[in-house]
Design a protein around this motif. Structure first.
Motif, PDB file in Angstrom:
ATOM      1  N   SER A   1       0.802  -1.224   0.000  1.00 46.01           N
ATOM      2  CA  SER A   1       0.000   0.000   0.000  1.00 46.01           C
ATOM      3  C   SER A   1       0.835   1.275   0.000  1.00 46.01           C
ATOM      4  O   SER A   1       0.480   2.247  -0.659  1.00 46.01           O
ATOM      5  CB  SER A   1      -0.977   0.009   1.169  1.00 46.01           C
ATOM      6  OG  SER A   1      -0.286   0.152   2.385  1.00 46.01           O
ATOM      7  N   SER A   2       1.940   1.289   0.707  1.00 53.12           N
ATOM      8  CA  SER A   2       2.770   2.489   0.745  1.00 53.12           C
ATOM      9  C   SER A   2       3.330   2.809  -0.636  1.00 53.12           C
ATOM     10  O   SER A   2       3.273   3.958  -1.093  1.00 53.12           O
ATOM     11  CB  SER A   2       3.902   2.302   1.755  1.00 53.12           C
ATOM     12  OG  SER A   2       4.743   3.429   1.751  1.00 53.12           O
TER      13      SER A   2
ATOM     14  N   ASN B   1       0.505   4.009  -2.857  1.00 51.98           N
ATOM     15  CA  ASN B   1       0.138   5.395  -2.550  1.00 51.98           C
ATOM     16  C   ASN B   1       1.096   6.378  -3.195  1.00 51.98           C
ATOM     17  O   ASN B   1       0.683   7.415  -3.728  1.00 51.98           O
ATOM     18  CB  ASN B   1       0.108   5.621  -1.038  1.00 51.98           C
ATOM     19  CG  ASN B   1      -1.253   5.417  -0.454  1.00 51.98           C
ATOM     20  OD1 ASN B   1      -2.246   5.381  -1.161  1.00 51.98           O
ATOM     21  ND2 ASN B   1      -1.293   5.282   0.863  1.00 51.98           N
ATOM     22  N   LYS B   2       2.384   6.079  -3.121  1.00 50.59           N
ATOM     23  CA  LYS B   2       3.387   6.954  -3.747  1.00 50.59           C
ATOM     24  C   LYS B   2       3.188   7.011  -5.255  1.00 50.59           C
ATOM     25  O   LYS B   2       3.272   8.081  -5.864  1.00 50.59           O
ATOM     26  CB  LYS B   2       4.799   6.466  -3.418  1.00 50.59           C
ATOM     27  CG  LYS B   2       5.195   6.685  -1.982  1.00 50.59           C
ATOM     28  CD  LYS B   2       6.574   6.120  -1.700  1.00 50.59           C
ATOM     29  CE  LYS B   2       6.877   6.202  -0.203  1.00 50.59           C
ATOM     30  NZ  LYS B   2       8.152   5.553   0.115  1.00 50.59           N
TER      31      LYS B   2
ATOM     32  N   LEU C   1       0.348   6.425  -6.912  1.00 49.45           N
ATOM     33  CA  LEU C   1      -0.886   7.166  -7.151  1.00 49.45           C
ATOM     34  C   LEU C   1      -0.643   8.665  -7.036  1.00 49.45           C
ATOM     35  O   LEU C   1      -1.090   9.445  -7.882  1.00 49.45           O
ATOM     36  CB  LEU C   1      -1.980   6.727  -6.169  1.00 49.45           C
ATOM     37  CG  LEU C   1      -3.302   7.477  -6.228  1.00 49.45           C
ATOM     38  CD1 LEU C   1      -3.952   7.335  -7.597  1.00 49.45           C
ATOM     39  CD2 LEU C   1      -4.230   6.980  -5.129  1.00 49.45           C
ATOM     40  N   GLN C   2       0.075   9.081  -6.005  1.00 51.06           N
ATOM     41  CA  GLN C   2       0.347  10.504  -5.806  1.00 51.06           C
ATOM     42  C   GLN C   2       1.152  11.078  -6.969  1.00 51.06           C
ATOM     43  O   GLN C   2       0.874  12.188  -7.429  1.00 51.06           O
ATOM     44  CB  GLN C   2       1.089  10.731  -4.484  1.00 51.06           C
ATOM     45  CG  GLN C   2       1.138  12.174  -4.063  1.00 51.06           C
ATOM     46  CD  GLN C   2      -0.241  12.796  -3.910  1.00 51.06           C
ATOM     47  OE1 GLN C   2      -1.169  12.188  -3.393  1.00 51.06           O
ATOM     48  NE2 GLN C   2      -0.393  14.020  -4.387  1.00 51.06           N
TER      49      GLN C   2
ATOM     50  N   GLN D   1     -14.586  10.761  -7.670  1.00 46.35           N
ATOM     51  CA  GLN D   1     -14.927  11.245  -6.333  1.00 46.35           C
ATOM     52  C   GLN D   1     -16.340  11.820  -6.298  1.00 46.35           C
ATOM     53  O   GLN D   1     -17.060  11.642  -5.311  1.00 46.35           O
ATOM     54  CB  GLN D   1     -13.901  12.279  -5.873  1.00 46.35           C
ATOM     55  CG  GLN D   1     -13.966  12.566  -4.403  1.00 46.35           C
ATOM     56  CD  GLN D   1     -12.725  13.285  -3.897  1.00 46.35           C
ATOM     57  OE1 GLN D   1     -11.727  13.400  -4.606  1.00 46.35           O
ATOM     58  NE2 GLN D   1     -12.783  13.758  -2.687  1.00 46.35           N
TER      59      GLN D   1
ATOM     60  N   SER E   1     -12.495   9.593  -1.978  1.00 47.88           N
ATOM     61  CA  SER E   1     -11.434   9.555  -2.975  1.00 47.88           C
ATOM     62  C   SER E   1     -10.977   8.125  -3.239  1.00 47.88           C
ATOM     63  O   SER E   1     -11.258   7.218  -2.458  1.00 47.88           O
ATOM     64  CB  SER E   1     -10.244  10.380  -2.496  1.00 47.88           C
ATOM     65  OG  SER E   1      -9.642   9.745  -1.379  1.00 47.88           O
TER      66      SER E   1
ATOM     67  N   ASN F   1      -7.960   7.157  -2.964  1.00 50.39           N
ATOM     68  CA  ASN F   1      -7.080   6.846  -1.840  1.00 50.39           C
ATOM     69  C   ASN F   1      -7.895   6.383  -0.625  1.00 50.39           C
ATOM     70  O   ASN F   1      -7.479   5.486   0.102  1.00 50.39           O
ATOM     71  CB  ASN F   1      -6.225   8.061  -1.483  1.00 50.39           C
ATOM     72  CG  ASN F   1      -5.087   7.694  -0.575  1.00 50.39           C
ATOM     73  OD1 ASN F   1      -4.542   6.608  -0.662  1.00 50.39           O
ATOM     74  ND2 ASN F   1      -4.731   8.605   0.312  1.00 50.39           N
TER      75      ASN F   1
ATOM     76  N   LEU G   1      -8.765   2.814  -1.195  1.00 55.63           N
ATOM     77  CA  LEU G   1      -7.594   1.958  -1.057  1.00 55.63           C
ATOM     78  C   LEU G   1      -7.188   1.774   0.401  1.00 55.63           C
ATOM     79  O   LEU G   1      -6.529   0.796   0.750  1.00 55.63           O
ATOM     80  CB  LEU G   1      -6.426   2.522  -1.871  1.00 55.63           C
ATOM     81  CG  LEU G   1      -6.641   2.521  -3.380  1.00 55.63           C
ATOM     82  CD1 LEU G   1      -5.480   3.237  -4.075  1.00 55.63           C
ATOM     83  CD2 LEU G   1      -6.803   1.112  -3.912  1.00 55.63           C
ATOM     84  N   THR G   2      -7.587   2.693   1.259  1.00 56.90           N
ATOM     85  CA  THR G   2      -7.259   2.614   2.681  1.00 56.90           C
ATOM     86  C   THR G   2      -8.246   1.739   3.453  1.00 56.90           C
ATOM     87  O   THR G   2      -7.903   1.183   4.493  1.00 56.90           O
ATOM     88  CB  THR G   2      -7.221   4.028   3.288  1.00 56.90           C
ATOM     89  OG1 THR G   2      -6.289   4.813   2.540  1.00 56.90           O
ATOM     90  CG2 THR G   2      -6.791   4.017   4.734  1.00 56.90           C
TER      91      THR G   2
END
Length: 84
Positions: free
Chosen positions: A26-27, A30-31, A33-34, A51, A58, A60, A63-64
């Motif tokens: 996931s980390s 996330n990077k 995706l950002q 959204q 969102s 994100n 995904l969380t």
């Protein structure tokens, strides 16, 4: 008769593997995706549409959700044990 405990015991090992793999990735996801959000205007506009259609949640946020869910399992199992 099959009990809820039997069912949980049979499925938790499979779920744990999937959740551990998901959480481990996931980390990095996330990077990635950002970076896409920052560098790609078309992608960013598609995320805005997404959204809008999800009542403000969102990508994100979606995904969380699995990561948040896995932390609730011990509480759920504790409650099941208490009431069965």
């Amino acid at each position: 008769a099959t009990t809820i405990g039997d069912i949980l015991c049979s499925y938790i090992p499979y779920m744990a593997d999937a959740y551990f793999q998901y959480c481990n990735c996931s980390s990095q996801a996330n990077k990635y995706l950002q970076s896409k959000i920052e560098l790609n205007e078309k992608f960013r506009s598609q995320l805005d549409l997404f959204q809008e259609k999800t009542n403000g949640l969102s990508l994100n946020g979606f995904l969380t959700k699995p990561i948040q869910r896995v932390t609730r399992y011990p509480l759920l199992i504790e409650k099941i044990l208490k009431h069965t």
